[in-house]
Design an enzyme around this catalytic site. Structure first.
Site, PDB file in Angstrom:
ATOM      1  N   LYS A 202     -49.596 -73.918  95.736  1.00  0.00           N
ATOM      2  CA  LYS A 202     -49.511 -72.786  96.676  1.00  0.00           C
ATOM      3  C   LYS A 202     -48.287 -71.941  96.350  1.00  0.00           C
ATOM      4  CE  LYS A 202     -45.882 -74.558  99.209  1.00  0.00           C
ATOM      5  NZ  LYS A 202     -44.519 -74.051  99.172  1.00  0.00           N
TER       6      LYS A 202
ATOM      7  N   GLY B  37     -41.374 -75.910  94.302  1.00  0.00           N
ATOM      8  CA  GLY B  37     -41.654 -75.144  95.525  1.00  0.00           C
ATOM      9  C   GLY B  37     -43.106 -74.717  95.622  1.00  0.00           C
ATOM     10  N   MET B  38     -43.972 -75.335  94.784  1.00  0.00           N
ATOM     11  CA  MET B  38     -45.392 -74.966  94.790  1.00  0.00           C
ATOM     12  C   MET B  38     -46.251 -76.076  95.397  1.00  0.00           C
ATOM     13  SD  MET B  38     -45.848 -72.819  91.277  1.00  0.00           S
ATOM     14  CE  MET B  38     -47.272 -71.936  91.960  1.00  0.00           C
TER      15      MET B  38
ATOM     16  N   GLY C 185     -46.684 -82.105  94.838  1.00  0.00           N
ATOM     17  CA  GLY C 185     -46.929 -83.437  95.392  1.00  0.00           C
ATOM     18  C   GLY C 185     -47.922 -83.365  96.547  1.00  0.00           C
TER      19      GLY C 185
ATOM     20  N   ASP D 173     -46.579 -79.719 104.030  1.00  0.00           N
ATOM     21  CA  ASP D 173     -47.419 -78.814 103.238  1.00  0.00           C
ATOM     22  C   ASP D 173     -48.790 -79.408 102.927  1.00  0.00           C
ATOM     23  OD1 ASP D 173     -45.473 -76.860 103.138  1.00  0.00           O
ATOM     24  OD2 ASP D 173     -44.739 -77.421 101.144  1.00  0.00           O
TER      25      ASP D 173
HETATM   26  P1  ATP Z   1     -42.650 -78.389  98.249  1.00  0.00           P
HETATM   27  O1  ATP Z   1     -43.064 -77.073  97.731  1.00  0.00           O
HETATM   28  O2  ATP Z   1     -43.733 -79.088  99.050  1.00  0.00           O
HETATM   29  O3  ATP Z   1     -41.343 -78.393  98.932  1.00  0.00           O
HETATM   30  P2  ATP Z   1     -42.064 -79.145  95.542  1.00  0.00           P
HETATM   31  O4  ATP Z   1     -43.236 -78.515  94.881  1.00  0.00           O
HETATM   32  O5  ATP Z   1     -40.771 -78.409  95.457  1.00  0.00           O
HETATM   33  O6  ATP Z   1     -42.453 -79.427  97.034  1.00  0.00           O
HETATM   34  P3  ATP Z   1     -42.854 -81.588  94.344  1.00  0.00           P
HETATM   35  O7  ATP Z   1     -43.195 -81.205  92.956  1.00  0.00           O
HETATM   36  O8  ATP Z   1     -43.971 -81.824  95.287  1.00  0.00           O
HETATM   37  O9  ATP Z   1     -41.814 -80.559  94.969  1.00  0.00           O
HETATM   38  O10 ATP Z   1     -41.982 -82.940  94.214  1.00  0.00           O
HETATM   39  C1  ATP Z   1     -40.892 -83.316  94.976  1.00  0.00           C
HETATM   40  C2  ATP Z   1     -40.500 -84.754  94.564  1.00  0.00           C
HETATM   41  O11 ATP Z   1     -41.525 -85.659  95.012  1.00  0.00           O
HETATM   42  C3  ATP Z   1     -40.398 -84.975  93.060  1.00  0.00           C
HETATM   43  O12 ATP Z   1     -39.072 -84.883  92.648  1.00  0.00           O
HETATM   44  C4  ATP Z   1     -40.970 -86.351  92.816  1.00  0.00           C
HETATM   45  O13 ATP Z   1     -39.968 -87.314  92.585  1.00  0.00           O
HETATM   46  C5  ATP Z   1     -41.690 -86.744  94.100  1.00  0.00           C
HETATM   47  N1  ATP Z   1     -43.146 -86.973  93.929  1.00  0.00           N
HETATM   48  C6  ATP Z   1     -43.874 -87.967  94.457  1.00  0.00           C
HETATM   49  N2  ATP Z   1     -45.174 -87.838  94.155  1.00  0.00           N
HETATM   50  C7  ATP Z   1     -45.287 -86.732  93.418  1.00  0.00           C
HETATM   51  C8  ATP Z   1     -46.409 -86.088  92.832  1.00  0.00           C
HETATM   52  N3  ATP Z   1     -47.657 -86.572  92.936  1.00  0.00           N
HETATM   53  N4  ATP Z   1     -46.185 -84.949  92.162  1.00  0.00           N
HETATM   54  C9  ATP Z   1     -44.919 -84.443  92.081  1.00  0.00           C
HETATM   55  N5  ATP Z   1     -43.832 -85.040  92.595  1.00  0.00           N
HETATM   56  C10 ATP Z   1     -44.003 -86.169  93.279  1.00  0.00           C
END
Ligand code: ATP
Length: 317
Positions: A14, A103-104, A107, A141
């Site tokens: 997203k 930030g997309m 996870g 999210d």
């Molecule tokens: P958001 O936008 O929801 O704040 P994000 O995109 O910045 O999240 P993510 O890539 O979802 O961050 O990952 C945050 C942390 O979660 C990672 O540093 C990782 O250690 C952990 N993690 C656990 N499961 C996953 C997964 N399936 N994919 C990515 N990261 C994961």
């Protein structure tokens, strides 16, 4: 001959077209006004029946993603199994393309994909409301990652209202080889608010409101007005933590993008462009500028995860 039944699910990332951040609540979350758009940059989650729950991660963004029970996709499988009284015997394979700590909601996308996939694998036939309540337990999210399309999220982002979209929007997403931790960015915003002597708790900061201008532009398919209305309260915070992001933002707009915006809490920068052709030009110029190391072309909205059944012969490797 052994027949293996797998379910494969595309789990989209997203971008927040708007991210208004209010004060910190007593439960530690912030009041948000979030306009989400699901985009075609996706992971692929494959779920196959196995003796025990196990996780493998491959693909271009596999580094830094835990391949164990702490992976949020594994936590989603466990939660759904517990709720349904089943043993969580599933091999979860994640083909990772969404930037990590970008930030997309990478996870969250994987968690939503795992919920939809296991619901199909185990023939549970759970309805949308039940899956949404499990999603909200997994993270703020995850409900949007389940729904896809475009939506306004209030509360901590989990209370969703679906939004109409008048036209496909085209994007370039740039990363520079580093991520930003969501809690660290929120903590830095709070530190800045406190040191400026302005309110920082939910009872002191007015709840952020949905941008009418942005939502109208989205509904009308008016890309120029949409570009004008994009806004993320965390952008000044993230750019102060990683000044290189300011150079990336400038390179993309110099390359012809209509606007650039920090994705969520960073560190990916999203550039709204007029069409697919301009996306390719902007991506090439961004890479040539040296201000990013990858530039993904994508479009949105796209639907949330949908299961696809695969039947193979052989061992569950
Ligand atoms: P958001 O936008 O929801 O704040 P994000 O995109 O910045 O999240 P993510 O890539 O979802 O961050 O990952 C945050 C942390 O979660 C990672 O540093 C990782 O250690 C952990 N993690 C656990 N499961 C996953 C997964 N399936 N994919 C990515 N990261 C994961």
């Amino acid at each position: 001959m052994t027949y293996l039944r797998s379910i494969s699910v595309r789990a989209p990332a997203k971008v927040n077209l708007q991210l208004g951040v209010g004060g910190r609540r007593d439960d530690g979350y912030h009041e948000l006004a979030s306009v989400f758009l699901a985009v075609s940059l996706s992971d692929r989650i494959t779920l196959t029946a196995a003796e025990e729950l196990r996780v493998t991660v491959g693909g271009p963004r596999a580094a830094d993603v835990p391949a164990d029970a702490s992976n949020i996709a594994a936590r989603a499988v466990e939660l759904l199994a517990k709720r349904s009284g089943l043993h969580p015997g599933v091999h979860v394979h994640i083909d990772k393309h969404i930037p990590v700590q970008g930030g997309m909601a990478g996870g969250s996308a994987d968690a939503a994909g795992a919920l939809v996939g296991c619901d199909a694998l185990w023939n549970l036939g759970l309805g949308r409301p039940e899956l949404l309540s499990l999603a909200a337990e997994l993270g703020s999210d995850v409900p949007f990652s389940l729904v896809g399309g475009a939506a306004f999220g209030s509360g901590r982002g989990e209370r969703l209202t679906v939004l109409p979209v008048g036209a496909t929007t085209h994007w370039v997403f740039a990363t520079a080889g580093f991520g930003l931790s969501t809690p660290a960015v929120f903590a830095e915003q709070e530190r800045r608010r406190r040191s400026a002597g302005v309110p920082w708790t939910a009872d002191g900061v007015p709840s952020p409101l949905m941008s009418r201008k942005l939502v109208d532009a989205l509904a009308a398919g008016d890309t120029a007005s949409l570009a004008d209305a994009l806004g993320n309260d965390l952008e000044p915070v993230a750019t102060s933590m990683r000044p290189q992001l300011t150079a990336t933002l400038k390179s993309g707009t110099d390359a012809g993008a209509l606007a650039g915006i920090l994705c969520g809490s960073g560190a990916t920068i999203g550039f709204l462009v007029s069409d697919g052709h301009q996306a390719r030009t902007v991506a090439q110029k961004l890479l040539a500028s040296g201000t990013c190391t990858s530039a993904h072309i994508a479009a949105g909205p796209v639907p949330g995860p949908e299961p696809e059944e695969i039947i193979t012969t052989g061992e569950n490797g």
